[in-house]
Design a protein around this motif. Structure first.
Motif, PDB file in Angstrom:
ATOM      1  N   LEU A  66       0.819  -1.210   0.000  1.00 43.91           N
ATOM      2  CA  LEU A  66       0.000   0.000   0.000  1.00 43.91           C
ATOM      3  C   LEU A  66       0.855   1.264   0.000  1.00 43.91           C
ATOM      4  N   ALA A  67       2.008   1.219   0.662  1.00 46.38           N
ATOM      5  CA  ALA A  67       2.897   2.384   0.664  1.00 46.38           C
ATOM      6  C   ALA A  67       3.333   2.715  -0.758  1.00 46.38           C
ATOM      7  N   TYR A  68       3.717   1.700  -1.510  1.00 48.18           N
ATOM      8  CA  TYR A  68       4.117   1.903  -2.910  1.00 48.18           C
ATOM      9  C   TYR A  68       2.943   2.408  -3.742  1.00 48.18           C
TER      10      TYR A  68
ATOM     11  N   GLU B 186      -2.484  12.430  -5.448  1.00 46.85           N
ATOM     12  CA  GLU B 186      -3.615  13.092  -4.807  1.00 46.85           C
ATOM     13  C   GLU B 186      -3.802  12.672  -3.350  1.00 46.85           C
ATOM     14  N   LEU B 187      -3.208  11.517  -2.949  1.00 41.40           N
ATOM     15  CA  LEU B 187      -3.338  11.061  -1.573  1.00 41.40           C
ATOM     16  C   LEU B 187      -2.404  11.814  -0.631  1.00 41.40           C
ATOM     17  N   GLY B 188      -1.334  12.375  -1.170  1.00 38.39           N
ATOM     18  CA  GLY B 188      -0.416  13.153  -0.353  1.00 38.39           C
ATOM     19  C   GLY B 188       0.652  12.326   0.332  1.00 38.39           C
TER      20      GLY B 188
ATOM     21  N   GLN C 130       3.638   8.004   3.981  1.00 41.50           N
ATOM     22  CA  GLN C 130       4.437   7.808   5.192  1.00 41.50           C
ATOM     23  C   GLN C 130       3.715   6.914   6.195  1.00 41.50           C
ATOM     24  N   GLN C 131       2.406   7.121   6.335  1.00 39.22           N
ATOM     25  CA  GLN C 131       1.632   6.325   7.298  1.00 39.22           C
ATOM     26  C   GLN C 131       1.662   4.842   6.921  1.00 39.22           C
ATOM     27  N   ALA C 132       1.507   4.542   5.638  1.00 37.04           N
ATOM     28  CA  ALA C 132       1.538   3.141   5.202  1.00 37.04           C
ATOM     29  C   ALA C 132       2.927   2.547   5.382  1.00 37.04           C
ATOM     30  N   GLY C 133       3.956   3.311   5.010  1.00 40.91           N
ATOM     31  CA  GLY C 133       5.319   2.809   5.168  1.00 40.91           C
ATOM     32  C   GLY C 133       5.672   2.561   6.622  1.00 40.91           C
ATOM     33  N   GLN C 134       5.276   3.475   7.501  1.00 36.42           N
ATOM     34  CA  GLN C 134       5.565   3.306   8.919  1.00 36.42           C
ATOM     35  C   GLN C 134       4.771   2.150   9.510  1.00 36.42           C
TER      36      GLN C 134
ATOM     37  N   GLU D  89       9.988   8.185   4.318  1.00 32.00           N
ATOM     38  CA  GLU D  89      10.605   9.492   4.065  1.00 32.00           C
ATOM     39  C   GLU D  89       9.924  10.218   2.919  1.00 32.00           C
ATOM     40  N   ALA D  90       8.742   9.727   2.510  1.00 34.04           N
ATOM     41  CA  ALA D  90       8.021  10.364   1.396  1.00 34.04           C
ATOM     42  C   ALA D  90       7.709  11.813   1.754  1.00 34.04           C
ATOM     43  N   GLY D  91       7.871  12.677   0.765  1.00 33.69           N
ATOM     44  CA  GLY D  91       7.590  14.087   0.986  1.00 33.69           C
ATOM     45  C   GLY D  91       8.736  14.862   1.578  1.00 33.69           C
TER      46      GLY D  91
END
Length: 478
Positions: free
Chosen positions: A253-255, A262-264, A269-273, A310-312
């Protein structure tokens, strides 16, 4: 021996208990064979003659006679439900008797009052169907293969549906999970609901030909199913298995969120974490040997999407040389290598990709002659781009996790060796069904492996010069 009148009064059926049982045209062994029946076939009883029962096979639409010892006459009245459930409990854990178990599950569900049916029968039915699918997906030849094929036909007659996918040049069968969905909807134990969630969210049973939108929807559904399971009363083994599955699903889901601007960045970051937290939450003391494959699988999935946390974040502040992104063709991202004299309109080098470029991963060597960058073309596959300056200018090479076609794995930058002639890399992948993890010292001029080991401390160069930033975020050391 029951008379024909008694049999009719019982509202009974005959369940075949022996494979390759003959359905004959007359009640004698020398009579012509009408069909070959298999354990789990159910027959309507119409009469009795000597040692034979006169029956009708609705699946084959054929009448005939069958030897009475080859079947079990089973009542379908409510009073017989406890007996049917007891047999089902036994067959649930009897490998090789899946079709027979499915027949008893069907008989129990028909006999039991609706108010008495809970998740147990459907849990057993799902376990039998899933085990049959696994057996059918393995290499079966000769009599074993014929038996599995026959059991699949018997199961299909009871409405047990199998899905087929081609993976690595081989057809894999997966149970469609209808019984497990009913377990989640009915009263059931926490362990039964956990088993149902795990069965419904298997990675290898997600259709490989799903569109990106359908795959994203599927993974959101998988995450929701897993989060609905209450874990407070579960044993440590099941908690671990749920965490392993959640880690893999959230890594995907992170990928997929990263592919939807559009999800931001916070959603990525939330999915990756979440993926990282689930992997870190594994209780090693409760990790069974049978779960070693799933553990390495989950670690590689999380490792592939590790930079999502670390997205964003702004691109790494590098001296001399850095990277800038811009849109390319529809779906493409172009990476521009720039410096003080060369901007994105006049870059040192440009390369475009349909993958996710994790700009926060950019690492420049002290000499300013090489730059490493993480690029993720698939949710389970992360490559390392290595930009190098040579006599003819800048060039870029791609290091994949393995030489096989993209599957499951990642390769990551782990540090620069002083002198500018060597690069440290960590690699983890599954190739030919085997998990391989290695820590490597590579020659900068060719990117060939000079030394490698299965542990970083076994390489003096790796031990001395590994990057602290890499060591803080990698999942390869666990």
């Amino acid at each position: 021996m029951l008379t024909a009148t008694a049999i009719a009064a019982l509202s009974a059926l005959a369940i075949v208990t022996q494979d390759q049982t003959a359905l004959r045209a007359a009640p004698r062994d020398s009579a012509p064979q009408q069909a070959v029946l298999w354990a789990g076939d159910s027959l309507e009883i119409r009469g009795e003659k000597g040692d034979y029962l006169q029956v009708y096979d609705h699946r084959r639409e054929r009448a005939g006679y069958i030897r009475a010892p080859s079947v079990r006459i089973q009542s379908l009245k409510a009073a017989a439900a406890p007996e049917l459930l007891a047999v089902l409990r036994f067959l649930r854990d009897t490998p090789g008797s899946e079709a027979l178990g499915i027949a008893y599950a069907a008989a129990y569900l028909k006999a039991a009052p609706a108010a008495a049916i809970d998740g147990e029968a459907f849990d057993a039915l799902g376990a039998l169907a899933e085990r049959l699918a696994r057996r059918a997906s393995g290499a079966q030849q000769g009599k074993a293969g014929a038996s599995v094929a026959a059991q699949l036909e018997v199961a299909a007659a009871y409405g047990v549906n199998m899905l087929s996918f081609e993976r690595d040049g081989q057809i894999r069968l997966c149970y469609d999970g209808d019984a497990y969905r009913r377990v989640l909807a009915l009263p059931a134990t926490a362990a039964q609901k956990a088993a149902a969630a795990l069965a419904l969210t298997r990675h290898d049973c997600v259709a490989p030909d799903l569109t990106p939108a359908a795959r994203f929807e599927r993974n959101n559904w998988r995450a929701e199913i897993l989060d609905r399971v209450e874990t407070d009363k579960l044993p440590g083994v099941l908690k671990n298995r749920l965490r392993l599955r959640k880690a893999g699903v959230w890594a995907s889901l992170a990928y997929q969120r990263a592919r939807r601007p559009e999800l931001g960045a916070p959603a990525v970051q939330q999915a990756g974490q979440r993926a990282l937290d689930e992997l870190a939450g594994i209780d090693q003391s409760e990790l069974m040997e049978a779960d070693a494959y799933a553990y390495s699988d989950a670690a590689m999935r999380v490792g592939a999407s590790r930079w999502a946390t670390e997205a964003g974040a702004p691109a790494a502040k590098l001296q001399k040389v850095s990277v800038v992104l811009s849109p390319g063709q529809p779906g493409e991202t172009c990476v521009h290598l720039v410096d003080a004299k060369h901007d994105a309109q006049n870059p040192l080098l440009t390369r475009c990709t349909y993958g996710i470029v994790w700009t926060a991963s950019a690492a420049l060597n002290p000499q300013g002659t090489a730059l490493a960058l993480a690029v993720q073309p698939l949710d389970t596959w992360r490559e390392l781009w290595v930009f190098r300056r040579g006599p003819q200018g800048w060039s870029v090479d791609v290091l994949p996790p393995a030489a096989d076609h993209p599957g499951l794995g990642y390769v990551e930058f782990a540090g620069w060796v002083p002198g500018g002639k060597q690069l440290l890399a960590a690699r983890e992948a599954r190739t030919e069904g085997r998990h391989k993890r290695s820590f490597e010292v590579r020659r900068m001029s060719t990117l060939e492996v000079e030394k490698q080991a299965d542990k970083p401390n076994n390489l003096s160069s790796f031990y001395r010069w590994q990057s602290p930033a890499w060591k803080a975020i990698t999942v390869s050391i666990r």
